[in-house]
Every structure is written in C-alpha cells, then in structure tokens.
Write a protein that holds these residues in place. Structure first.
Motif, PDB file in Angstrom:
ATOM      1  N   LYS A 236     -36.041 -61.809  26.777  1.00  0.00           N
ATOM      2  CA  LYS A 236     -36.938 -61.334  27.828  1.00  0.00           C
ATOM      3  C   LYS A 236     -38.320 -61.974  27.677  1.00  0.00           C
TER       4      LYS A 236
ATOM      5  N   SER B 182     -38.011 -65.462  29.007  1.00  0.00           N
ATOM      6  CA  SER B 182     -37.968 -65.428  30.469  1.00  0.00           C
ATOM      7  C   SER B 182     -39.371 -65.275  31.047  1.00  0.00           C
ATOM      8  N   SER B 183     -40.182 -64.416  30.434  1.00  0.00           N
ATOM      9  CA  SER B 183     -41.557 -64.220  30.877  1.00  0.00           C
ATOM     10  C   SER B 183     -42.387 -65.483  30.643  1.00  0.00           C
TER      11      SER B 183
ATOM     12  N   SER C  50     -41.334 -68.102  33.318  1.00  0.00           N
ATOM     13  CA  SER C  50     -41.735 -67.784  34.693  1.00  0.00           C
ATOM     14  C   SER C  50     -43.251 -67.858  34.865  1.00  0.00           C
TER      15      SER C  50
ATOM     16  N   PRO D  31     -36.185 -74.021  34.371  1.00  0.00           N
ATOM     17  CA  PRO D  31     -35.236 -73.421  33.422  1.00  0.00           C
ATOM     18  C   PRO D  31     -34.247 -74.425  32.839  1.00  0.00           C
TER      19      PRO D  31
ATOM     20  N   LEU E 188     -29.525 -65.041  32.867  1.00  0.00           N
ATOM     21  CA  LEU E 188     -30.545 -66.062  32.641  1.00  0.00           C
ATOM     22  C   LEU E 188     -29.963 -67.468  32.802  1.00  0.00           C
TER      23      LEU E 188
ATOM     24  N   PHE F 261     -30.712 -70.216  31.206  1.00  0.00           N
ATOM     25  CA  PHE F 261     -31.016 -71.075  30.062  1.00  0.00           C
ATOM     26  C   PHE F 261     -29.746 -71.582  29.387  1.00  0.00           C
TER      27      PHE F 261
END
Length: 206
Positions: free
Chosen positions: A148, A151-152, A155, A161, A191, A193
């Motif tokens: 997470k 991801s933050s 973004s 990605p 996700l 990735f």
C-alpha cells in the motif's frame, strides 16, 4: 582516479529488469543508509582502494554488461569508471537507493539506473522526489502494508506502474513461499506491479 571497492566478480544478474543477464559486478564501499533488512552489510565497510586500471584488470571483458552496485555507488564519483567501461563496449547498470541524484554527464552515459527507494520497513523515513532518471524501481516488500505504501508512492509521483518491481524479503528462509505470498497479495489488491524474485535466492549463480 581511485575507488573504494568491496569486491569485483562475474555472475548472473539476480534481480530487476535485467534479471538473468550475465554481468560483471563492481561493488563499491560505503552506504549512506543502514536498512534493517540489508543483505550486503559488508558493503558498509571501508573496502580496498583501487585505481581505475586495477579495477578494469579484474573485469571479465568477455562479458559486456557491468553492474556498479554497493553500498551506495553514487557516494563516489563513478563517471570516470562508467566512461572507461563504455569506451570498452560495456552496457552499464547502476544500482542505487535513489537518494543521490546523478549528474547530467552520468545520466548521459549509464544505460540502466536500477533505483530502490526505501520504504518505512527499512528503518528509514525518507523523502523522495519523482526520481525521473530511474529506468525502473525496485521495492522490498515485507507485508501487505508495504504494498500500500508503494502504491501511494507511485501514484503521488505519477510513476508508470510498468516501471515498478516488487520483491519479497530476502531474509526469509522459506523464500519461495514468500514469493508466493507476495504474488497473492499483489493480485488481491489489484496492483499492476511486476513481482520478481531475487534469482540468487533460488539458485547459486556465483
């Protein structure tokens, strides 16, 4: 030009976008971080002082890819080393934690910048810019919260990605299970990735 060197060897690249590629490795001494899960703590040491000619004499010139790693290689002025390698026809990969931006002249020479920003799981709380010069990004993942955080990170900086690689904790004795767990977490969170192993955790390539 002299460098502080930990080791020079030839093996198979074990991680990142260039995984599986035969490569020379030049491990430079010293690091500006002390990550709790670091698997090369010996690179924090002073190392051996070597001239550029001495370094090149230990390179396998039949292998035309060379990885400059550490420690943190950008603590030393690697431009003369990279220039010499390029003059001899090498593809050059630099593995860095991304905290030290390379100079423009170095950006123009290096073929691949493998950048590993450190998450909170490293024991550090670091502030990174977008690091636009990264060829790709690698993150060490210990748990779902780390994903997470990645991801933050991605973004907020509008990072593609496709340039993001996640890999499990290399300290796990059950490394294959760790890889399986990470793959499941990435899928469950939806996700985009890439999940890649550290090849040297699975097979002996040195």
């Amino acid at each position: 030009m002299d460098y502080w060197i930990i080791e020079i060897f030839t093996s198979i690249q074990g991680e990142g976008d260039v995984i599986g590629t035969p490569s020379n490795f030049i491990r430079l001494a010293k690091c500006n971080l002390r990550c709790v899960w670091c698997d090369t703590t010996y690179s924090w040491e002073k190392g051996t002082r070597m001239t550029l000619d001495e370094i090149m004499a230990q390179i396998n010139n039949n292998v035309k890819t060379t990885t400059i790693t550490g420690g943190e290689p950008l603590l030393q002025d690697i431009f003369p080393l990279v220039r010499r390698l390029k003059e001899e026809g090498h593809k050059v990969i630099v593995e860095t934690n991304g905290t030290i931006p390379p100079k423009k002249e170095l950006l123009e020479l290096v073929d691949v910048f493998s950048v590993s920003p450190k998450l909170r799981n490293s024991g550090h709380k670091l502030s990174y810019d977008k690091v636009e010069w990264a060829t790709y990004y690698k993150f060490v993942i210990l748990n779902e919260e780390d994903l997470k955080e990645v991801s933050s990170f991605v973004s907020q900086r509008r990072i593609d990605p496709k340039k993001v690689i996640v890999q499990p904790d290399g300290r796990r004795e059950d490394y294959v299970n760790a890889l399986r767990e990470l793959s499941t977490q990435v899928m469950n969170l939806g996700l985009p990735f890439r999940v890649l192993p550290q090849l040297h955790r699975i097979i002996s390539v040195r």
